[in-house]
Write a protein that holds these residues in place. Structure first.
Motif, short mmCIF file in Angstrom:
data_model
loop_
_atom_site.label_atom_id
_atom_site.label_comp_id
_atom_site.label_asym_id
_atom_site.label_seq_id
_atom_site.Cartn_x
_atom_site.Cartn_y
_atom_site.Cartn_z
N VAL A 1 5.69 4.74 -8.47
CA VAL A 1 6.36 4.73 -7.15
C VAL A 1 7.57 5.66 -7.19
O VAL A 1 7.79 6.46 -6.27
N LYS B 1 8.07 9.20 -4.97
CA LYS B 1 9.25 9.46 -4.14
C LYS B 1 9.95 10.75 -4.57
O LYS B 1 10.45 11.49 -3.74
N LYS C 1 7.33 6.59 5.12
CA LYS C 1 6.58 6.38 3.88
C LYS C 1 6.40 7.72 3.17
O LYS C 1 6.23 8.75 3.79
N SER D 1 4.52 10.42 0.62
CA SER D 1 3.18 10.81 0.21
C SER D 1 3.25 12.11 -0.59
O SER D 1 4.17 12.91 -0.43
N ALA E 1 -2.33 0.48 -8.85
CA ALA E 1 -1.42 0.41 -7.71
C ALA E 1 -2.19 0.28 -6.40
O ALA E 1 -1.75 -0.43 -5.48
N ILE F 1 -0.10 -1.16 -3.14
CA ILE F 1 1.20 -0.50 -3.18
C ILE F 1 1.07 0.93 -2.66
O ILE F 1 2.00 1.47 -2.09
N LEU F 2 -0.11 1.50 -2.84
CA LEU F 2 -0.37 2.84 -2.33
C LEU F 2 -1.80 2.94 -1.86
O LEU F 2 -2.61 2.05 -2.10
N SER G 1 -0.42 7.98 -0.71
CA SER G 1 0.67 7.51 0.14
C SER G 1 1.13 6.13 -0.27
O SER G 1 0.31 5.25 -0.53
N LEU G 2 2.44 5.94 -0.29
CA LEU G 2 2.99 4.61 -0.54
C LEU G 2 2.82 3.77 0.71
O LEU G 2 2.97 4.27 1.83
#
Length: 79
Positions: free
Chosen positions: A11, A15, A25, A27, A53, A58-59, A77-78
């Motif tokens: 994560v 970011k 969000k 990506s 994840a 989470i994504l 993408s988160l």
């Protein structure tokens, strides 16, 4: 390393490398993640961490298994 810790690191890397969309969000494409030197040093099995994840919601990304080269343009993408 345990899976939860690796997902947290993933994560953070998404970011760092990605862009924040209008929805707030982050990506990034799989190719950017896979080819990043820092990610290569952190993750022994990036694809496995991505799958873990995704299972934890989470994504998200299209498909089940991402392969370098073939899936470089797949957006991760988160959620």
């Amino acid at each position: 390393m345990n899976v939860d810790h690796e997902v947290e690191l993933l994560v953070r890397e998404i970011k760092r490398l990605g862009k924040e969309g209008a929805n707030g969000k982050y990506s990034v494409t799989f190719g950017v993640l896979f080819n990043d030197d820092q990610c290569a040093n952190i993750f022994e099995a990036l694809v496995g961490t991505l799958r873990a994840a995704k299972r934890k919601k989470i994504l998200s990304y299209d498909g089940e298994l991402l392969l370098q080269g073939v899936h470089d343009n797949v957006v991760v993408s988160l959620l």
